[in-house]
Design an enzyme around this catalytic site. Sequence first.
Site, PDB file in Angstrom:
ATOM      1  CB  SER A 138       2.695  -7.037  -8.530  1.00 30.26           C
ATOM      2  OG  SER A 138       4.362  -7.574  -8.455  1.00 30.26           O
ATOM      3  CE1 TYR A 151       3.841  -2.867  -4.822  1.00 32.36           C
ATOM      4  CE2 TYR A 151       5.009  -4.982  -5.444  1.00 32.36           C
ATOM      5  CZ  TYR A 151       4.020  -3.721  -5.455  1.00 32.36           C
ATOM      6  OH  TYR A 151       4.070  -3.837  -7.147  1.00 32.36           O
TER       7      TYR A 151
END
Length: 252
Positions: A138, A151
């Site tokens: 990400s 996360y």
Amino acid sequence: MQMTGNTIFLTGGASGIGRGLAEAFFARGNTVVIGGRRKALLEEVAAANPGMGFIEMDVENPASIAAAATELTARYPALNVLINNAGIMPFDNAGGQIDEAVARRIVDTNLLGPILLTSALIEHLKRQPRATIIHNTSILAYLPLAPTAVYSATKAALHSYALSQRFMLRDTSVKVQEIAPPWVDTDLIKRSGDPRAMPLDAFIAQTMAGLETEDEEVIVEAARPLRANQGPNEHALINGFNASLIANPIPV
């Protein structure tokens, strides 16, 4: 990577980026097998793409990973591409109390799952004339989003792991590529349609074009300024990024 003639296993293939990549590779004539926990959705994707395979598996569960690896190598001996795509993104508060069970689930899914699945398949992949491992991290690996601290940390860790893995495989037939999406319009945070998110079809098209190269990292154009997050201005950039989202928060 070579974009045709592959046998590909992709985790988290029932929806979002995973489904988009699976269908894009399948449309190019690759053998594609998707994996995930939601059997009904896997069946739905396979039905919409006749000939696409699926395996029900849970990347949080080491026993499920081992069983899936055994089934994959038995049913698909030509398997030569692994796409570690599955991930979850619950919100949290690093300035407060963290739910241990949720945090462990994020780490198990986003970090340990890809590590263990790759480990289970690595010797098989090394025996292929050419093979590719793709890790879906990400842009938050480089620019953490404070309300999703765990996360973001798992994605940073997976990026680091990919760097080490790429080096360790440098003299083998296995290449390692990483895709690092920006905010893409999917159901990852159980909300879609936000105009700030990149349309899924545009992300898939640009990512497939990037994967055609030998680039070690595939970053879509809109995310390149965020990937350039390095050097002494890192803290100011991260603080400004999160302050802007506090002023205009993501609805949850």
